[in-house]
Write an enzyme that holds these catalytic residues in place. Sequence first.
Site, mmCIF file in Angstrom:
data_model
loop_
_atom_site.group_PDB
_atom_site.id
_atom_site.type_symbol
_atom_site.label_atom_id
_atom_site.label_comp_id
_atom_site.label_asym_id
_atom_site.label_seq_id
_atom_site.Cartn_x
_atom_site.Cartn_y
_atom_site.Cartn_z
ATOM 1 C CB ILE A 106 0.309 5.314 -3.147
ATOM 2 C CG1 ILE A 106 -0.011 6.047 -4.341
ATOM 3 C CG2 ILE A 106 -0.492 3.999 -2.906
ATOM 4 C CD1 ILE A 106 0.529 5.217 -5.540
ATOM 5 C CB CYS A 107 0.055 4.729 2.694
ATOM 6 S SG CYS A 107 -1.560 5.555 3.242
ATOM 7 N NE ARG A 108 -3.742 -2.145 5.924
ATOM 8 C CZ ARG A 108 -4.968 -2.065 6.688
ATOM 9 N NH1 ARG A 108 -5.130 -0.772 6.907
ATOM 10 N NH2 ARG A 108 -5.815 -2.948 6.736
ATOM 11 N N GLY B 236 -4.639 5.522 2.908
ATOM 12 C CA GLY B 236 -4.952 6.954 2.532
ATOM 13 C C GLY B 236 -4.351 7.857 3.653
ATOM 14 C CG MET C 1 -1.355 0.184 -1.889
ATOM 15 S SD MET C 1 -1.466 0.381 -3.641
ATOM 16 C CE MET C 1 -1.398 -1.474 -3.987
#
Length: 121
Positions: free
Chosen positions: A68-70, A72, A97
Amino acid sequence: MKSEKEGITQWDYEELQKHLHDEHLVFIDVREPDEYEEGHIPGVPLMPMGEVPERLTDMDSEKTHVFICRSGGRSQRVAQYAKENGFNRVINFDGGMLSFEGEKNTGEEKRIDQTSELYSK
């Protein structure tokens, strides 16, 4: 919905929600500490992208990892890197996110280090 991009399974928000409490999956937030502290998925630990190469060999390649990141992008690169290094079950949270609509925690909750459960093979 599930899809695939460059050989990596992609999950959208709905698919992530279905599996978020599955104890057989390993969820990892690969953003930077300040981003994580601003808001992260409750219970999901932090392992900044830059630390992944040094920690990957200690992780269990038999488990399914969801990155998971900001948005993708970084998590997609981490998933590709993990796959190139023997992790056959990797998933990217596409949209990251920015697309997460659920409850978020703030502050430092859980950071992965060598004593973490990820390291028990």
